[in-house]
Scaffold this motif. Structure first.
Motif, PDB file in Angstrom:
ATOM      1  N   SER A 103       0.829  -1.294  -0.086  1.00 47.63           N
ATOM      2  CA  SER A 103       0.067   0.038  -0.210  1.00 47.63           C
ATOM      3  C   SER A 103       0.755   1.318  -0.009  1.00 47.63           C
ATOM      4  O   SER A 103       1.785   1.465   0.740  1.00 47.63           O
ATOM      5  N   ALA A 104       0.504   2.116  -1.011  1.00 41.47           N
ATOM      6  CA  ALA A 104       1.329   3.420  -0.940  1.00 41.47           C
ATOM      7  C   ALA A 104       0.807   4.425   0.222  1.00 41.47           C
ATOM      8  O   ALA A 104       1.445   5.174   0.395  1.00 41.47           O
ATOM      9  N   SER A 105      -0.313   3.947   0.794  1.00 43.01           N
ATOM     10  CA  SER A 105      -0.722   4.818   2.083  1.00 43.01           C
ATOM     11  C   SER A 105      -0.014   4.506   3.350  1.00 43.01           C
ATOM     12  O   SER A 105       0.331   5.343   3.896  1.00 43.01           O
ATOM     13  N   VAL A 106       0.333   3.255   3.382  1.00 39.36           N
ATOM     14  CA  VAL A 106       1.529   2.915   4.493  1.00 39.36           C
ATOM     15  C   VAL A 106       2.732   3.658   4.431  1.00 39.36           C
ATOM     16  O   VAL A 106       3.379   4.240   5.260  1.00 39.36           O
ATOM     17  N   ALA A 107       3.167   3.524   3.018  1.00 40.51           N
ATOM     18  CA  ALA A 107       4.537   4.295   2.677  1.00 40.51           C
ATOM     19  C   ALA A 107       4.467   5.705   2.862  1.00 40.51           C
ATOM     20  O   ALA A 107       5.374   6.258   3.783  1.00 40.51           O
ATOM     21  N   GLY A 111       6.133  10.431   7.992  1.00 39.81           N
ATOM     22  CA  GLY A 111       6.071  11.167   9.244  1.00 39.81           C
ATOM     23  C   GLY A 111       6.987  11.022  10.175  1.00 39.81           C
ATOM     24  O   GLY A 111       7.128  11.702  11.483  1.00 39.81           O
ATOM     25  N   ILE A 112       7.491   9.798  10.159  1.00 36.88           N
ATOM     26  CA  ILE A 112       8.574   9.351  11.307  1.00 36.88           C
ATOM     27  C   ILE A 112       9.946   9.784  10.832  1.00 36.88           C
ATOM     28  O   ILE A 112      10.439   9.658   9.893  1.00 36.88           O
ATOM     29  N   PRO A 113      10.539  10.628  11.831  1.00 36.46           N
ATOM     30  CA  PRO A 113      11.970  11.147  11.532  1.00 36.46           C
ATOM     31  C   PRO A 113      13.064  10.186  10.901  1.00 36.46           C
ATOM     32  O   PRO A 113      12.824   8.900  11.722  1.00 36.46           O
ATOM     33  N   GLY A 114      13.742  10.457  10.105  1.00 33.61           N
ATOM     34  CA  GLY A 114      14.803   9.480   9.511  1.00 33.61           C
ATOM     35  C   GLY A 114      14.106   8.536   8.411  1.00 33.61           C
ATOM     36  O   GLY A 114      14.905   7.938   8.004  1.00 33.61           O
ATOM     37  N   VAL A 115      12.942   8.420   8.097  1.00 33.46           N
ATOM     38  CA  VAL A 115      12.528   7.698   7.076  1.00 33.46           C
ATOM     39  C   VAL A 115      12.221   8.511   5.828  1.00 33.46           C
ATOM     40  O   VAL A 115      11.655   9.642   5.738  1.00 33.46           O
ATOM     41  N   ASP A 139      10.216   5.330  -3.590  1.00 31.61           N
ATOM     42  CA  ASP A 139       9.222   5.264  -4.556  1.00 31.61           C
ATOM     43  C   ASP A 139       7.873   5.307  -3.863  1.00 31.61           C
ATOM     44  O   ASP A 139       7.781   5.389  -2.649  1.00 31.61           O
ATOM     45  N   SER A 140       6.722   5.472  -4.614  1.00 33.43           N
ATOM     46  CA  SER A 140       5.586   5.472  -3.738  1.00 33.43           C
ATOM     47  C   SER A 140       5.112   4.654  -2.711  1.00 33.43           C
ATOM     48  O   SER A 140       4.334   4.910  -1.705  1.00 33.43           O
ATOM     49  N   ARG A 141       5.951   3.449  -2.705  1.00 36.11           N
ATOM     50  CA  ARG A 141       5.556   2.439  -2.121  1.00 36.11           C
ATOM     51  C   ARG A 141       6.746   1.741  -1.338  1.00 36.11           C
ATOM     52  O   ARG A 141       6.666   0.683  -0.466  1.00 36.11           O
ATOM     53  N   THR A 142       7.735   2.453  -1.092  1.00 32.33           N
ATOM     54  CA  THR A 142       9.024   1.890  -0.660  1.00 32.33           C
ATOM     55  C   THR A 142       9.807   2.898   0.300  1.00 32.33           C
ATOM     56  O   THR A 142       9.808   4.295  -0.135  1.00 32.33           O
ATOM     57  N   VAL A 143      10.118   2.660   1.447  1.00 32.28           N
ATOM     58  CA  VAL A 143      10.614   3.556   2.436  1.00 32.28           C
ATOM     59  C   VAL A 143      11.994   2.862   2.837  1.00 32.28           C
ATOM     60  O   VAL A 143      12.015   1.687   2.858  1.00 32.28           O
ATOM     61  N   GLN A 144      12.738   3.613   3.405  1.00 27.87           N
ATOM     62  CA  GLN A 144      14.085   3.098   4.079  1.00 27.87           C
ATOM     63  C   GLN A 144      14.384   4.000   5.086  1.00 27.87           C
ATOM     64  O   GLN A 144      14.095   5.189   5.297  1.00 27.87           O
ATOM     65  N   VAL A 163       2.244   0.513  12.572  1.00 23.76           N
ATOM     66  CA  VAL A 163       1.465   1.670  11.733  1.00 23.76           C
ATOM     67  C   VAL A 163       0.873   1.047  10.406  1.00 23.76           C
ATOM     68  O   VAL A 163      -0.330   1.370  10.253  1.00 23.76           O
ATOM     69  N   ALA A 164       1.348   0.049   9.977  1.00 28.67           N
ATOM     70  CA  ALA A 164       0.841  -0.437   8.660  1.00 28.67           C
ATOM     71  C   ALA A 164      -0.447  -1.226   9.121  1.00 28.67           C
ATOM     72  O   ALA A 164      -1.239  -1.419   8.514  1.00 28.67           O
ATOM     73  N   ALA A 165      -0.448  -2.113  10.258  1.00 26.95           N
ATOM     74  CA  ALA A 165      -1.430  -2.670  10.573  1.00 26.95           C
ATOM     75  C   ALA A 165      -2.697  -1.950  11.043  1.00 26.95           C
ATOM     76  O   ALA A 165      -3.712  -2.326  10.863  1.00 26.95           O
ATOM     77  N   SER A 166      -2.481  -0.597  11.436  1.00 28.41           N
ATOM     78  CA  SER A 166      -3.451   0.356  11.953  1.00 28.41           C
ATOM     79  C   SER A 166      -4.071   0.930  10.535  1.00 28.41           C
ATOM     80  O   SER A 166      -5.319   1.419  10.819  1.00 28.41           O
ATOM     81  N   LEU A 167      -3.431   0.895   9.398  1.00 20.08           N
ATOM     82  CA  LEU A 167      -4.006   1.582   8.188  1.00 20.08           C
ATOM     83  C   LEU A 167      -4.630   0.501   7.324  1.00 20.08           C
ATOM     84  O   LEU A 167      -5.452   1.014   6.567  1.00 20.08           O
ATOM     85  N   THR A 168      -4.293  -0.891   7.501  1.00 17.31           N
ATOM     86  CA  THR A 168      -4.951  -1.910   6.506  1.00 17.31           C
ATOM     87  C   THR A 168      -6.240  -2.231   6.979  1.00 17.31           C
ATOM     88  O   THR A 168      -6.250  -2.641   8.249  1.00 17.31           O
TER      89      THR A 168
END
Length: 277
Positions: free
Chosen positions: A226-230, A235-239, A243-248, A266-271
């Protein structure tokens, strides 16, 4: 000798389907007893090797799968969630070795019930550019803490993934994947005897403790379904996003492992759909 056991469920002897490993599934109650028997085999092996303290962390799904009364009395159980360190809650540098029981291969890879942490919600994970799942991330984090992983049980695909990640880890294949929800099963008594013997041998051999202080900063990258999760995780500092679905994020293990746990919450709360396991 202080031994730590991380117990997952998908790689347990005889289990092949979500109905075997999900609370409420038709065969879940049987599955949790099968899980206890695999863990008990590992505990017996550790006792035979001279373990004086054994910690077992229930690392699957709700983390309330192992029945305390079904567990070998030589071990102490960590049960329930949330846990800040998830599948390796309670692991410290005071432990001498890590054993992983019932593990499975990563998302997208061949193997019985293969996935990475959250079932369908996580598509891929990379640690320093190398594809990784629960097996590799557990080993790397344990190494950063300063504890060697010396043994792993699961299906043949999980064992191959472990060997590819770290060939020094002894493995026990308790079943052989035919597809994601099918396997050729090793007889239960034979599989558990192999677990006991392999764990005892692995703990009896000298294992060099990783030099945790020498571990450099790492980069953890996760591609979500989900792009919504990414976008929310930004909003978390350092993240950062790639691309639209990938974070690091970058940092030292085990801090990155703990941060990843926050990402999953966070992902569990959004899906709207819960992970299958």
């Amino acid at each position: 000798m202080r031994i730590y056991i991380s117990a997952d469920m998908e790689g347990v002897t005889g289990l092949v389907d979500a109905e075997d490993v999900q609370p409420g599934g038709r065969d879940y109650e049987r599955g949790r007893l099968m899980m206890a028997e695999d863990v008990n085999a590992a505990i017996r092996g550790a006792v035979a090797a001279g373990a004086t303290e054994i910690t077992v962390n229930d690392a699957h799904g709700p983390m309330r799968n192992l029945l305390p009364e079904a567990l070998h009395p030589a071990a102490r159980l960590i049960r329930g969630r949330p846990k800040q360190m998830g599948m390796i809650e309670g692991l410290t540098s005071q432990h001498d070795a890590v054993i992983c029981v019932g593990y499975h291969s990563r998302a997208g890879a061949p193997g019985v019930l293969s996935h990475s942490f959250m079932g369908h919600e996580i598509e891929d994970i990379w640690l320093d550019g190398r594809p990784v799942g629960e097996i590799g991330l557990t080993q790397a984090t344990a190494a950063a803490i300063g504890v060697p992983m010396v043994g792993l049980t699961g299906d043949d695909c999980a064992c191959a993934e472990m060997t590819d990640w770290d060939a020094s880890v002894a493995t026990v294949a308790v079943k052989y994947a035919r597809d994601r929800f099918a396997a050729a099963l090793r007889p239960a008594e034979e599989a558990r005897a192999a677990i006991e013997e392999t764990v005892a041998a692995a703990l009896s051999a000298p294992a060099k403790a990783p030099d945790a202080a020498a571990e450099p900063a790492s980069t953890l990258t996760v591609r979500w379904q989900s792009a919504s999760v990414a976008s929310t995780l930004l909003g978390i500092p350092g993240v950062a996003s790639t691309d639209s679905r990938t974070v690091q994020a970058q940092g030292a293990l085990p801090d990155l492992y703990r941060l990843f746990g926050v990402w999953m919450r966070v992902a569990a709360s959004l899906t709207n759909q819960p992970p299958y396991c």
